[in-house]
Design an enzyme around this catalytic site. Structure first.
Site, PDB file in Angstrom:
ATOM      1  CG  HIS A   1      25.164  -9.468   0.222  1.00 51.33           C
ATOM      2  ND1 HIS A   1      23.941  -9.725   0.799  1.00 51.33           N
ATOM      3  CD2 HIS A   1      25.339  -8.122   0.291  1.00 51.33           C
ATOM      4  CE1 HIS A   1      23.403  -8.582   1.206  1.00 51.33           C
ATOM      5  NE2 HIS A   1      24.222  -7.598   0.908  1.00 51.33           N
TER       6      HIS A   1
ATOM      7  CD  GLU B   1      11.949   4.302 -41.117  1.00 50.62           C
ATOM      8  OE1 GLU B   1      11.223   5.067 -40.460  1.00 50.62           O
ATOM      9  OE2 GLU B   1      13.035   3.859 -40.693  1.00 50.62           O
TER      10      GLU B   1
ATOM     11  CG  HIS C   1      18.688  -9.759   7.180  1.00 48.30           C
ATOM     12  ND1 HIS C   1      18.452  -8.448   7.503  1.00 48.30           N
ATOM     13  CD2 HIS C   1      19.969  -9.800   6.725  1.00 48.30           C
ATOM     14  CE1 HIS C   1      19.526  -7.727   7.244  1.00 48.30           C
ATOM     15  NE2 HIS C   1      20.467  -8.516   6.781  1.00 48.30           N
TER      16      HIS C   1
ATOM     17  CD  GLN D   1      -0.050  -1.416   3.066  1.00 52.86           C
ATOM     18  OE1 GLN D   1       0.032  -2.362   2.294  1.00 52.86           O
ATOM     19  NE2 GLN D   1       0.077  -1.552   4.381  1.00 52.86           N
TER      20      GLN D   1
END
Length: 429
Positions: free
Chosen positions: A327, A414, A261, A190
Site C-alpha cells: 500500500h 529452422e 497486523h 501444508q
C-alpha cells in the site's frame, strides 16, 4: 521506530536497503520443502500431523471440512450489522470485478486468418485465508468474491481452525456469501501443498490465491507449475509519502492501522517536511495508548517501522518505487504531477481523506496485493486472474495460400520441413 533524515550518515545505506527483492530465506525454504514432500507422500496423514503440530487441533476425515450444520450455525450467530457489511463489500467487489474481466475477441490478420482469444473461468480454485490473530473476514470476500464474479464453479476455502476444530462464524458466513463451495480447516504451507497436490480427502485445485505468512508464500513459490498461483502476498506493509500538506493525525492513524497486523509487517513514512515528521512522531505516541492491540503494534513499531525525511519529494518518489510497497498513500499538493510517477505500488491511496482501511474492507479492488518488493513484477489480485486464456486460430484456403510462403521460409530456416509440408498439403489437389 527508526527515524532518519537525509543529513544522517546512515541515510544512504538505509535507503539502499529499501530497494528490495523478495528472495526466500534458506531456513524457510528448507522447512517448506519438507512439508510439501510429506504431504505429497503421506497425504491426509501428513495434513493431520501438521494441523496438530502447528494449530493444536485433532483433525480426521470426518471433521476436515466445514459441514452444512456449521455453515447454518454461523449464519445464525452473525449479527445483522456484519451481514450488511459483507453485503455492501461484496457489491463493490462484484462491480469492480465485472469491469476488469477480459472479454472474448476476434479479428483477421494480414493474411485473412481469423485469430482471437477466449476467456473461460478456472474449474476449481483454492482461496487461502490466514488464521491467527484475527478472523480475516474481508480477505475471504476479496479472494472468493472475485472468483465468484469470474464464474468459477468450485471455490475451496482453506483456513486453519481453532484447537476445538471450529472456524470463526463471521469468516464462515463471509466465505459462503462470497461463493465458497467447500471449506477445509487447514492452514499454513501444508494447506497450500494439499490444495496443489491433492490428498485422498482434498481434491487438487487449478489455482491458489490469497495472502499468508512467509511459510505460505514460500509454499506458493515452490509449487508454481504444479498449480497456478496469483502472486506472493505476505505480511502487510504500507509506505506513506507526504509533503507538508499531510495531516499528521491521519498519517499516524494509518501507520498504526497497518502495524496492528503485527508479526513481520512493515510500516514506513517518507516526507520532505521536517516539521511534519516531528508531528507524526508525536501523533503516533499520542494515539497508541488508545488502541486495543498495543502489543502487536509495539512489536511492529520496534522492528518494522521507519520514518524518513528526504531532501526532496522527488527523492521520496524514487524511494517509494524502489520499496514497491503493498500500500502506498500519496499526499501532496500536486497529485497530477506525482501520481503517474508511482509505478510499483500494489495499490495507491490518494489524498488526506483516503485511508487504507477503506481499501482493506470496502472500496472494491482486492486487498490481496504483492508484498516484499513483489510489486515490480506482480499486480494485485484481479477478476481476470480467475480466467483461463485460450487463443483461437481459424483459416480458410485463401488465408492458407497467403500464409504459405512465410511458413515455408521459417520451415527452411529452422530445418522443420514437416511444418512447411503440413501447410502446403492443404493447397494440393
Amino acid at each position: 521506530m527508526k527515524i532518519i533524515t537525509y543529513q544522517d550518515s546512515s541515510y544512504a545505506s538505509f535507503v539502499k536497503k529499501l530497494n528490495r527483492r523478495a528472495f526466500p530465506e534458506h531456513g524457510v525454504r528448507e522447512l517448506v520443502s519438507d512439508i510439501i514432500s510429506e504431504v505429497a507422500t503421506k497425504g491426509d496423514e501428513a495434513v493431520f500431523t501438521f494441523a496438530k503440530r502447528f494449530d493444536g487441533v485433532e483433525l480426521t476425515r470426518k471433521n476436515l471440512f466445514v459441514t452444512e450444520a456449521e455453515f447454518e450455525r454461523a449464519a445464525r450467530e452473525v449479527t445483522a450489522a456484519t451481514k450488511d457489511a459483507v453485503k455492501r463489500s461484496l457489491a463493490n467487489i462484484r462491480s469492480f470485478a465485472k469491469r476488469s474481466m477480459r472479454k472474448d475477441w476476434s479479428a483477421k490478420n494480414a493474411e485473412g486468418a481469423l485469430v482471437g482469444e477466449r476467456f473461460t473461468p478456472f474449474n476449481r480454485v483454492g482461496v487461502y485465508v490466514p488464521g491467527g490473530k484475527a478472523p480475516l473476514v474481508s480477505t475471504a470476500l476479496m479472494t472468493a468474491g472475485f472468483a465468484q464474479a469470474a464464474g468459477v464453479p468450485e471455490i475451496v476455502g482453506a483456513t486453519p481452525s481453532g484447537p476445538d476444530g471450529s472456524v470463526n462464524s463471521a469468516l464462515l458466513y463471509a466465505l459462503q456469501a462470497a461463493g465458497a463451495t467447500e471449506v477445509v480447516k487447514i492452514g499454513g504451507a501444508q494447506a497450500i501443498a494439499a490444495l496443489a497436490i491433492g490428498t485422498k480427502s482434498i481434491r487438487p485445485v487449478d489455482k491458489i490465491v490469497g495472502p499468508g505468512n512467509r511459510f505460505v508464500v514460500e509454499a506458493k513459490r515452490q509449487l508454481i507449475g504444479a498449480v497456478s498461483i496469483d502472486l506472493l502476498p505476505g505480511p502487510s506493509e504500507i509506505l506513506i509519502l507526504s509533503d507538508k500538506t499531510g495531516n499528521p493525525h491521519y498519517i499516524a492513524a494509518d501507520l498504526l492501522a497497518q502495524a496492528e497486523h503485527g508479526g513481520d509487517s512493515i510500516v514506513g513514512f517518507v516526507t520532505d517536511s521536517k516539521a511534519l515528521l516531528g508531528k507524526v512522531t508525536k501523533a503516533i505516541d499520542a494515539q497508541l495508548p488508545t488502541l486495543s492491540r498495543p502489543d502487536y503494534i509495539k512489536q511492529v513499531l520496534k522492528n518494522g517501522t521507519f520514518l524518513l525525511q528526504v531532501k526532496s519529494f522527488a527523492d521520496g518518489v524514487a524511494i517509494a518505487n524502489d520499496f514497491a510497497a503493498e500500500h502506498v498513500s500519496l499526499i501532496t499538493a500536486d497529485e497530477e504531477q506525482w501520481l503517474p510517477q508511482i509505478t510499483t505500488a500494489g495499490a495507491i491511496y490518494v489524498g488526506n481523506d483516503s485511508p487504507v482501511a477503506v481499501g482493506d474492507f470496502l472500496a472494491g479492488p482486492s486487498h490481496t496485493l504483492p508484498t516484499g518488493g513483489g510489486g515490480r513484477s506482480f499486480s494485485g489480485l484481479r477478476a481476470d486472474q480467475f480466467q483461463r486464456r485460450t487463443s483461437i486460430v481459424r483459416l480458410d484456403k485463401e488465408s492458407v495460400r497467403k500464409s504459405l510462403p512465410v511458413i515455408e521460409e521459417f520451415a527452411r530456416i529452422e530445418g522443420l520441413d514437416a511444418h512447411g509440408r503440413s501447410t502446403a498439403i492443404r493447397l494440393e489437389k
